[in-house]
Write a protein that holds these residues in place. Structure first.
Motif, mmCIF file in Angstrom:
data_model
loop_
_atom_site.group_PDB
_atom_site.id
_atom_site.type_symbol
_atom_site.label_atom_id
_atom_site.label_comp_id
_atom_site.label_asym_id
_atom_site.label_seq_id
_atom_site.Cartn_x
_atom_site.Cartn_y
_atom_site.Cartn_z
ATOM 1 N N THR A 2 0.811 -1.212 0.000
ATOM 2 C CA THR A 2 0.000 0.000 0.000
ATOM 3 C C THR A 2 0.848 1.267 0.000
ATOM 4 O O THR A 2 1.908 1.324 0.618
ATOM 5 N N VAL A 3 0.347 2.290 -0.686
ATOM 6 C CA VAL A 3 0.916 3.624 -0.626
ATOM 7 C C VAL A 3 0.113 4.428 0.390
ATOM 8 O O VAL A 3 -1.125 4.466 0.321
ATOM 9 N N LEU A 4 0.793 5.046 1.336
ATOM 10 C CA LEU A 4 0.151 5.900 2.328
ATOM 11 C C LEU A 4 0.412 7.353 1.972
ATOM 12 O O LEU A 4 1.557 7.764 1.807
ATOM 13 N N VAL A 62 -4.811 -0.712 7.629
ATOM 14 C CA VAL A 62 -3.629 -1.090 6.871
ATOM 15 C C VAL A 62 -2.523 -1.503 7.836
ATOM 16 O O VAL A 62 -2.321 -0.878 8.890
ATOM 17 N N LEU A 64 1.267 -1.748 8.865
ATOM 18 C CA LEU A 64 2.468 -0.956 8.565
ATOM 19 C C LEU A 64 3.509 -1.795 7.835
ATOM 20 O O LEU A 64 4.321 -1.263 7.079
ATOM 21 N N LEU A 67 3.266 -1.380 3.945
ATOM 22 C CA LEU A 67 3.455 -0.095 3.267
ATOM 23 C C LEU A 67 4.658 -0.165 2.332
ATOM 24 O O LEU A 67 5.735 -0.631 2.716
ATOM 25 N N ARG A 68 4.485 0.301 1.116
ATOM 26 C CA ARG A 68 5.611 0.380 0.190
ATOM 27 C C ARG A 68 6.215 1.780 0.174
ATOM 28 O O ARG A 68 7.399 1.943 -0.093
ATOM 29 N N SER A 69 5.376 2.815 0.411
ATOM 30 C CA SER A 69 5.892 4.183 0.403
ATOM 31 C C SER A 69 4.952 5.087 1.185
ATOM 32 O O SER A 69 3.773 4.774 1.379
ATOM 33 N N VAL A 70 5.507 6.212 1.647
ATOM 34 C CA VAL A 70 4.730 7.234 2.354
ATOM 35 C C VAL A 70 4.989 8.566 1.668
ATOM 36 O O VAL A 70 6.143 9.002 1.548
ATOM 37 N N LEU A 101 6.005 4.786 11.667
ATOM 38 C CA LEU A 101 6.254 4.743 10.223
ATOM 39 C C LEU A 101 7.737 4.572 9.922
ATOM 40 O O LEU A 101 8.116 3.931 8.939
ATOM 41 N N THR A 104 9.177 0.975 9.583
ATOM 42 C CA THR A 104 8.822 0.155 8.425
ATOM 43 C C THR A 104 9.899 0.287 7.347
ATOM 44 O O THR A 104 10.834 1.068 7.473
ATOM 45 N N ALA A 106 9.102 1.396 4.408
ATOM 46 C CA ALA A 106 8.483 2.273 3.412
ATOM 47 C C ALA A 106 9.466 3.335 2.923
ATOM 48 O O ALA A 106 10.300 3.836 3.683
#
Length: 327
Positions: A2-4, A62, A64, A67-70, A101, A104, A106
């Protein structure tokens, strides 16, 4: 994965990127940190040498770890909309959210610490100089005499805020203004003042950097333009923005700036003089790009979506000191 996106609810710029993420079937969740404790929630567990965390926003839960990116686009102040907001609750919420965050793998656009540092205009100017970007002669001072002597050396000056927008609610943009020839600099003693040699410009340049990709646009100054209209945000537009190639040596300097600032995204403002030199004014680490994309058709939103869609950094690498801003 997921992209956050950390941003306010009404953010058209983020909407443009979400369209491309959806088209690529990339899961995306939006969270405004201002909603924490009221409409958004988080949880992190540190047990037996492992970490598990979750975020809830807009009815979406979601992990953590997933997550692929923030994308730190335009987040609100953490817990600002809580039932009983306070400076203490804001600090607690910020520590919890951004601390989790960071645990992770991300990728960040942009890393919060790097983005905070990059906001400081005096630091920007020095980094730009060290990277070989042309910077107009500039003075930031609270010494009236220093301002007077600078004005004697550079009689044609502009004045602009050091920090950017005035922090009222809503924030108010403070325009760059031309300094009158007979200006009295006594008031400089009451607050830091940024004076800069006015560049007689023939065009404004907006260069949007996404990772290694540089997308520049140019808007010529009208032949009959008022020389006192120095701020492109408030001046009459002579024509739409048009795509323009980035000079190779300047491109090298811009990429060096991004590496030095540890930024994955930057919106650079330049002015072009009669000789074709691009003079650096500033780099906004979360600047708007929609108006440029609408005029030029440049795929800025799609490029950001592609960057955000890349695989996350393995957690082990993060804790070996990997740089989250490396593209």
């Amino acid at each position: 994965m997921t992209v956050l996106i950390l941003t306010t609810e009404e953010d058209v710029t983020a909407d443009m990127v979400v369209v491309h993420l959806n088209a690529g079937a990339v899961p995306v969740v939006r969270l405004d940190p201002a909603d924490l404790t009221e409409g958004a929630a988080l949880s992190g567990e540190y047990v037996h040498g492992a970490f598990r965390g979750h975020l809830s926003s807009g009815g979406r839960l979601v992990s953590l770890d997933g997550l692929r990116s923030v994308w730190v686009r335009r987040p609100g102040v953490p817990a600002a909309r809580a039932a009983r907001p306070s400076a203490w609750l804001t600090e607690e919420s910020a520590q919890a959210l951004y601390g989790m965050l960071r645990a992770t793998g991300a990728r960040w656009m942009n890393d919060p610490d790097a983005a905070h540092r990059a906001r400081h205009k005096p630091w920007q100017l020095r980094l730009a100089q060290s990277c070989g970007l042309p910077v107009p002669a500039t003075l930031i001072t609270t010494f009236p005499q220093a301002a007077r002597e600078f004005a004697e050396r550079y009689p044609d000056l502009v004045v602009k805020p050091v920090s950017g927008a005035h922090p009222q609610d809503p924030p108010r943009a403070v325009p760059t203004s031309r300094v009158a020839p007979d200006a009295d600099f006594s008031a400089v003693a009451y607050g830091p003042t940024l004076l800069q040699r006015r560049v007689a410009k023939r065009a404004d340049i907006r260069l949007t950097a996404v990772g290694e990709r540089l997308l520049a646009a140019r808007m010529p100054v009208a032949a009959d333009a008022d020389p006192d209209e120095v701020d492109v945000r408030f001046a009459r537009a002579a024509s739409p923005w048009e795509p323009v190639e980035v000079p190779p040596r300047l491109a090298e300097s811009v990429r060096a700036y991004l590496r030095g600032a540890q930024l994955a995204y930057g919106a650079f403002d330049f002015v072009e003089d009669a000789d074709g030199t691009w003079w650096f004014l500033e780099c906004n680490q979360s600047g708007q790009f929609g108006f440029v994309e609408v005029d030029t058709g440049q795929p800025i939103a799609r490029t950001i979506a592609e960057w955000l869609s890349r695989p996350a950094v393995p957690r082990q690498a993060r804790f070996r000191g990997a740089d989250s801003a490396v593209c």
